[in-house]
Design an enzyme around this catalytic site. Structure first.
Site, PDB file in Angstrom:
ATOM      1  N   GLY A  35       0.849  -1.203   0.000  1.00  0.00           N
ATOM      2  CA  GLY A  35       0.000   0.000   0.000  1.00  0.00           C
ATOM      3  C   GLY A  35       0.877   1.244   0.000  1.00  0.00           C
ATOM      4  N   HIS A  36       1.867   1.267   0.900  1.00  0.00           N
ATOM      5  CA  HIS A  36       2.797   2.411   0.931  1.00  0.00           C
ATOM      6  C   HIS A  36       3.537   2.534  -0.413  1.00  0.00           C
ATOM      7  CE1 HIS A  36       2.888   1.430   5.428  1.00  0.00           C
ATOM      8  NE2 HIS A  36       2.429   2.657   5.377  1.00  0.00           N
ATOM      9  N   GLY A 146      -3.186   7.085   1.730  1.00  0.00           N
ATOM     10  CA  GLY A 146      -3.981   5.930   1.321  1.00  0.00           C
ATOM     11  C   GLY A 146      -5.445   6.101   1.716  1.00  0.00           C
ATOM     12  N   ASP A 149      -7.192   4.896   5.237  1.00  0.00           N
ATOM     13  CA  ASP A 149      -7.426   5.782   6.383  1.00  0.00           C
ATOM     14  C   ASP A 149      -8.389   6.883   5.949  1.00  0.00           C
ATOM     15  OD1 ASP A 149      -5.489   4.544   8.263  1.00  0.00           O
ATOM     16  OD2 ASP A 149      -4.091   5.085   6.686  1.00  0.00           O
TER      17      ASP A 149
HETATM   18  O1  PAF Z   1      -1.198   7.221   7.896  1.00  0.00           O
HETATM   19  C1  PAF Z   1      -0.164   7.220   8.598  1.00  0.00           C
HETATM   20  O2  PAF Z   1       0.711   6.369   8.470  1.00  0.00           O
HETATM   21  C2  PAF Z   1       0.027   8.320   9.646  1.00  0.00           C
HETATM   22  O3  PAF Z   1      -1.179   8.642  10.263  1.00  0.00           O
HETATM   23  C3  PAF Z   1       0.700   9.563   9.064  1.00  0.00           C
HETATM   24  C4  PAF Z   1      -0.155  10.239   7.995  1.00  0.00           C
HETATM   25  C5  PAF Z   1       2.050   9.210   8.479  1.00  0.00           C
HETATM   26  C6  PAF Z   1       0.914  10.603  10.186  1.00  0.00           C
HETATM   27  O4  PAF Z   1       1.724  10.098  11.190  1.00  0.00           O
END
Ligand code: PAF
Length: 300
Positions: A35-36, A146, A149
Site C-alpha cells: 500500500g505504501h 492511502g 485511512d
Molecule cells: O497514515 C499514517 O501512516 C500516519 O497517520 C501519518 C499520515 C504518516 C501521520 O503520522
C-alpha cells in the site's frame, strides 16, 4: 537515496530539489507494505523527485495504545524505498519533531472527533499536527495518502483547505492482500488465526457491496449487513460500522448522494480499519458506476 534525520537538513535538501522540479511526499510510519509502495509509485509518476517520511508519531497514540509495540522495520524499509527510486528518506527522532517546549498543535474541530477520532480521542490532533509539520519542512507540490485511512483523509483535506497549504493532496486506492484483507502495517502484529478473523472487516464491506450492487441504498440496511459480519464473531470486537458522508464523516440515511462505508474492529489486541467509498449515483442509474469493480477487487 539520501537518508536524513534532522529537520534543518531535510528543509535544505527539499529546497534544493524544488529548485529543479516538482516534489512529491509520502508521509508514513514505516513497516512499509505494498500500500505504501503504491503511494511511492504514484508520487514518482507525478513528480520530478520523491520524499518519504518514516516517523512513528507519539502524538497520535493515546496512553495505553500501541505506540511501543507499533512495528518498526527501518532497515527493510530503507531497502524497499531505495529499490523504488525514492530520492529522500526523512527519518527524524521524536526530539527533532517535538523539540522540548513545543506546544503548538493543529486541531480540525468537529471532523477530528468523528469515526476513529471518537474511538481514539486526540488521535487526529496528533495526525494533523505531524502532517502540518511535515508539510512545512518538505513543502511538497503533492502529498500522497492511502484511502484505507478514510477519516484521516477527510481530516487532512479539511486541514489543507483551512490552513491554505499550497499543495495537492492525492489519495490512492486501498491495496488488499489476495484474501481481501486491507494492507496495514498492523497486520504484522496478527497471528495466522487472527489474520483469518480479520477478514470479518473486508467481508462486512463485501456484504454491503453486494447489497449496493442489487440497488440497496438505505444506510440502515447496509449497516445491518456489515454488523452481521462484525458482531458476535469469535475474537473480533466491533468498534464501529458506519455509513457516513465522505467529507463531513456525519451519518447519512442513504447512499445516493455518495457515502463512505467504514468499519473498525479489534482483532485480539490489534485495532484494524477498512472502508468502501460509494460514488453518488444518478436517479436513472441507482447502482454506483464503480461498485462492480470494487466488488471484484474485494473478491466477492
Ligand atoms: O497514515 C499514517 O501512516 C500516519 O497517520 C501519518 C499520515 C504518516 C501521520 O503520522
Amino acid at each position: 537515496m539520501k537518508i536524513i534525520s534532522t529537520v534543518r537538513e531535510m528543509q535544505a535538501a527539499c529546497r534544493s530539489l524544488r529548485k529543479t522540479g516538482s516534489l512529491g511526499l509520502a508521509p508514513t510510519m514505516g513497516a512499509l507494505h505494498d500500500g505504501h509502495l503504491s503511494l511511492v509509485r504514484r508520487a514518482k509518476a507525478e513528480n520530478d523527485a520523491v520524499a518519504v517520511s518514516i516517523f512513528v508519531n507519539p502524538a497520535q497514540f493515546a496512553p495505553g495504545e500501541d505506540y511501543d509495540t507499533y512495528p518498526r522495520r527501518l532497515a527493510e524499509d530503507c531497502a524497499k524505498l531505495e529499490a523504488a527510486g525514492v530520492d529522500l528518506l526523512f527519518a527524524p527522532s521524536v526530539e527533532q519533531m517535538y523539540p522540548s517546549g513545543a506546544a503548538s498543535f493543529v486541531e480540525v474541530a468537529g471532523l477530528g472527533d468523528r469515526l476513529d477520532g471518537a474511538s481514539r480521542p486526540g488521535h487526529f490532533r496528533g495526525v494533523a499536527t505531524v502532517v502540518a509539520k511535515l508539510f512545512h519542512i518538505v513543502d511538497p507540490d503533492r502529498a500522497y495518502f492511502g484511502q484505507k485511512d478514510a477519516a484521516q483523509v477527510a481530516v487532512l483535506r479539511a486541514m489543507v483547505r483551512g490552513l491554505h497549504f499550497p499543495l495537492q493532496l492525492v489519495v490512492c486506492p486501498i491495496v488488499r492482500e489476495p484474501s481481501g484483507l486491507a494492507m496495514s502495517s498492523r497486520n504484522l502484529k496478527l497471528s495466522a488465526a487472527e489474520k483469518d478473523r480479520a477478514l470479518a472487516l473486508s467481508r462486512a464491506l463485501q456484504a454491503a457491496a453486494r447489497l449496493l450492487g442489487n440497488g440497496e441504498t438505505r444506510a440502515a440496511a447496509l449497516r445491518a449487513a456489515m454488523l452481521s459480519h462484525l458482531s458476535g464473531q469469535d475474537g473480533v470486537r466491533l468498534d464501529y460500522a458506519e455509513v457516513v458522508h465522505p467529507e463531513t464523516l456525519l451519518p447519512v440515511a442513504d447512499t445516493r448522494q455518495g457515502a463512505l462505508l467504514a468499519v473498525a474492529a479489534w482483532v485480539g489486541q490489534t485495532r484494524l480499519i477498512d472502508n468502501l467509498l460509494v460514488e453518488a449515483s444518478s436517479v436513472e442509474h441507482p447502482r454506483t458506476a464503480s461498485m462492480p469493480e470494487q466488488i471484484e477487487e474485494m473478491h466477492v
